[in-house]
Enzyme design. Sequence first.
Site: not given
Lengths: 340, 340, 388, 388
Positions: D124, D240, D369, D371
């Site tokens: 979350g 991650e 992303t 970017e």
Amino acid sequence: MDLNPTAEQDQLIDAFSSLYTKESSTERVRAAEPLGFDEELWDHLKEIGALEMAVDESSGGWGATMLDLSLVAEQHGRALGAAPLFESQVALRLLARLGEPAKELLRASLAGEALTTVALHGPTNGSLKMVPAGAIADRVIFLDGDKICVGGTSQRVIIENLGSMPVADVSLGGDVEVISTGAQARDAFEMLFDEWFLLLANALVGIGERSIEIGVDYVKERKAFGVPIGSFQAISHGLADAATAMDGSKLLSREAAWSADVMPERTRELAALAFGFSTESAREASYRALHYHGGYGFMLEYDIQLFFRRAKAWPALYGEPSKSFARAESERLKKIESGV
Amino acid sequence: MDLNPTAEQDQLIDAFSSLYTKESSTERVRAAEPLGFDEELWDHLKEIGALEMAVDESSGGWGATMLDLSLVAEQHGRALGAAPLFESQVALRLLARLGEPAKELLRASLAGEALTTVALHGPTNGSLKMVPAGAIADRVIFLDGDKICVGGTSQRVIIENLGSMPVADVSLGGDVEVISTGAQARDAFEMLFDEWFLLLANALVGIGERSIEIGVDYVKERKAFGVPIGSFQAISHGLADAATAMDGSKLLSREAAWSADVMPERTRELAALAFGFSTESAREASYRALHYHGGYGFMLEYDIQLFFRRAKAWPALYGEPSKSFARAESERLKKIESGV
Amino acid sequence: MDFTLGERSDIFREEARAFLAEAFTPEVKETMHETGVHHNWDFHKALVEKGWLAPGWPVEYGGQGRDPMEMLAFSEEFQRAGAPTYGVGTTIMVSSILRHLGTEEQKQEFLPRALRGEIIIVLGFTEPESGSDVAAAQTRAVRDGDEWIINGQKMFTTNAQEGDYAFMLTRTNPDVPKHQGLTTFLVPLRQEGVEIQAVRTLSGERTNLTFYNDVRVPDAMRIGEVDGGWDVMTVGLTFERSGAQGGESIRLLEEMEEWVLSAHDDDGNPRREDPDVLARLGKAAAENEVSSLMGRRSAWVHDTGGMPGVEGSMGKLFSSEALTRQSGDFVDLLGADGIRSQGDPSAIQGGAADYAFRFALGATTYGGTSEVQRNIIAQRGLGLPRAK
Amino acid sequence: MDFTLGERSDIFREEARAFLAEAFTPEVKETMHETGVHHNWDFHKALVEKGWLAPGWPVEYGGQGRDPMEMLAFSEEFQRAGAPTYGVGTTIMVSSILRHLGTEEQKQEFLPRALRGEIIIVLGFTEPESGSDVAAAQTRAVRDGDEWIINGQKMFTTNAQEGDYAFMLTRTNPDVPKHQGLTTFLVPLRQEGVEIQAVRTLSGERTNLTFYNDVRVPDAMRIGEVDGGWDVMTVGLTFERSGAQGGESIRLLEEMEEWVLSAHDDDGNPRREDPDVLARLGKAAAENEVSSLMGRRSAWVHDTGGMPGVEGSMGKLFSSEALTRQSGDFVDLLGADGIRSQGDPSAIQGGAADYAFRFALGATTYGGTSEVQRNIIAQRGLGLPRAK
């Protein structure tokens, strides 16, 4: 898995790196233009064993691995070495593979009596086009159908080219000698391409990485609108993409070279993939670095143009990247069909 | 030179634009998925004269120009109109060109008694693949070698597809009728391709421009790191490139359509160029706009994905852009050789 | 909607073509190639004879009162031919600034001479330390009675070796925000203290680094207000964007099309039958048509009273990036033959692809880099917020 | 230099393959496709039985003490197969954070249950108004005695409908700079005040928007210090990045290669003899090899005691952008057939290209992303200055 060079590999890299630092500064590279041959550098390379290392002891050399040769090739690329290193090395290895019929030429080439190069395109109308090192070599090895031949280079026309490389169109005369034929000849020549791809791929890694370094240094220093231009995403993101691709090129090109010594069944595919990928990556890296120089990138005076031109021109001697990607894919499909 | 629409053209644009605003909101487009046919919209389009305008008075229509049809096509694209407008229009124009043998089908199609579409690929193994509007049409016109034929669509398989368009594979049955043969047939069908390219090219202009608008609105509003994300060059430069390409697409697509009425000798080339260029530009524009939505671009809920899917899928019914670029170049070379 | 340029433009285009066929001789081309100088006095004189240095100017100023559409046709033909017009280009650009912002004395002194082809005026904006950020110019001008003393360096002073004056951006007040301390002058180049150093580009063009050591300029040669140089530049930079776009790309494609009609691959197959080859040429054709339309649109915007700001940036960005892409692709397409240099007798189509590949590197930079154009399009065209 | 992963890894890879051949059944695949849920309880249980929820963990924590190279081989096989591991992935990631930063009580309460496959923990972080700028989270947590009251919304709470807890980033102090007012909690999802709303993606996956209205969490469920949530996130975001890269691309190319071996063009020519087709597949093969090497390099950096920060970003950027390029190209390559949807019986190779084309849109976004990755590479990798 260990991506670090071994201590021996580090020594090899250091030895050549020192040589190039001394004997292949960009001033020297410029001085060798337009022909693209620095005889002093070449003498030093021969002296340090750049020819002997290419073939094994039974052939009179000291048998470096393809990975060793490739690590040297990377340094050669970084320094834009103006010497026929790769053509000589792959020619020697080809001659060594061919055994007896090539023995005398191998000896003479290794001894530096005959500068021997290879043609990447078979003869058309009695002429070999765009022979790398053709402008300075004494002998040229080429494939004509299923025959490996050797010819002289006396009837050559030196070709001014984008990469300032010693390239020539060579007209074949009466002195052509056949040294191998049939399937053996074709296979041996295919392996020559694999090896040339490996060396070029790693050399392009050197060119591309050096280009990024030059570009990064420039955009950190150069200011516009009160800040270093490297802080603009329009510039930093282009360099990030280019650095990522070069990083991938390096991994892939080294893996491909490593495979030649350890799992040769993958080399044909990996060498062609590495060549195509490094070609595209090094071109993009040197283009980005040049473009971010603004108007200076367009001036002969700045070094980045040397890297940009070589990155485009060197692999073009073979053909565009799609050609080697197709070669690799054919190899992959063959393996899939044969269930390997 | 005058790049502004005439007063009449403005009226035409306004009329259709109003219709699409009412009858082709993105809610309606979504409601028509996955088939991609909104019968109410189609009824309105027929009512406003979208079929009649495609052919001239002698054929029972009111003879709009290709430029008029293309300006409408742009609006249709902007609104992602879920109706077989282009296929119907080019089919009608083809039938009108073929004269007598096609007269009855033209009448029935124009009267809305038979929804008539065209196949972009000739039959293979007795089947027409990926027929646009094939999922809803009654009749399909196709080219088989040098014969233009018409068949029924009762044996069809509706194909779920990326663009949510009413596409079907149609198996040909016993009811196939030949309506034209020989060079005349081939020429007439080639012209059908030109016209379909023109309408699609202009529709893609609508899709791409609308995509940029959606993207620009989003990045002006969306904030990250305390500022609108549209202030980051990583985003603004991508949109600037995309907007530039769309701007070029619009100029080229309108010029191509204009040429059909004024200098038809350039239309084959320009239509294919416009189709290829608009395809690439609209895909890039909708991709950029979607990507800059971050995670939301990947959600079905946001409208941008509708544009992105259609931009990719619609022109794919013909083939990839390189195919139309090659067609245009063949045409150019023909002209160079004939010294035109 | 109408995409034709009109009958007058068609006629003028034909005249331009006829002129080029005669005046842009093989000798002029050869000299251009050898010297890298895109100015040629013989060609310049021929232009003067036709009254064509600035045909778009009013007759009373020495022009022919041609409308923007005629001028576009004219400029398209010159671009397409690759004629040596850098010198006339900068001269007329600066003359336009003088016409709009110069004093009556300045107009009378310089405009007739410029229009008669007697003087060449070059540009002195860019400096070694300032390119895209042109307002960061550091070349100093210090007042000394009725004169100014100039010290500094300018970069890319193309044609300085042929030129009589440089239109120069100088810093007259270093203590205010950078845009507010600039002043522009017309600096005579043929005087002591001016040093010109040749600089060679990748495509063989000659440009210059120019040095200014205690160069004196009368105040009468100042253009615009003291410290008001940025206003002058704003007008100047707008004039810098030409209408016609993509001439180099058009010539390149013509060469490639001539090549493909008779070329064969190594297996003897005609290259023109290879769909991949056709597609690559066709894509370039599409881009060239777009470049050309963008140029025409700018002229049309101008013709209808507008200022083609964003439109000009789009045209400049698109055409230069397209040339970059195409030239790289065509060098590839030619395989090993693609890298034979322009000038080498063996080069295919005179080495057109190699030349364009080199030339493109400058195209995406001069007159504002692609990055600057994208900023303009994003901010002024799309209304995106400026980066902090 | 050595590019092999070692014998232990080879053996473990074979075990993983054998497991996948058995446990990743057609039924599991079918369910995944139909529901869009990349978690499957049957598959999950099979993993638990093998002790493979976290084989890289120490034995005392319920793992098998596998080294990073073994884990890489393991993860490569699962990625390549496309197995449903989102649920186990987030659960183990959060468990790793607990193992490093949790209290003894938290470890004892949650780790055994997680490793036994009894609970699923979801992420979350992201909110409707904060994605790349994750520290801008606005979901409020307000202390109330021994409890905290949470109000807000989270976006992309994938597997919330299957999950027991959400590892949640909340704002506990709005009056300090954004990174300093964050706190992380383990929030039980099966309680009043939690609302889960399904959200569908372009490639048919299910994710969720989750709402939290006066949700109460005991302070014992807080991870890390109050207002120290950013330190926890820093650890979390590092976990991650997975080692293995490009599984989707590898599967896609396998499908395309199977296709090309028997495909013919409209004129009946074998597609595999078209050099253009071969080149396009070959280029993808090169990219896939690079993605795979980048993944391995990250594992090697990890194995040798480093933190693969920039290397992880490069792998993530490269592999996701490569998938975007390839999938778009392969949809094109298939012509009109390329747009037949995954799921349509007529689709070529099950619609692999269409699926990958859709899936890629998420790949360049989730986990940072492209970017954001480029910023990391430019600043940390190349040492370029941060934009002002």
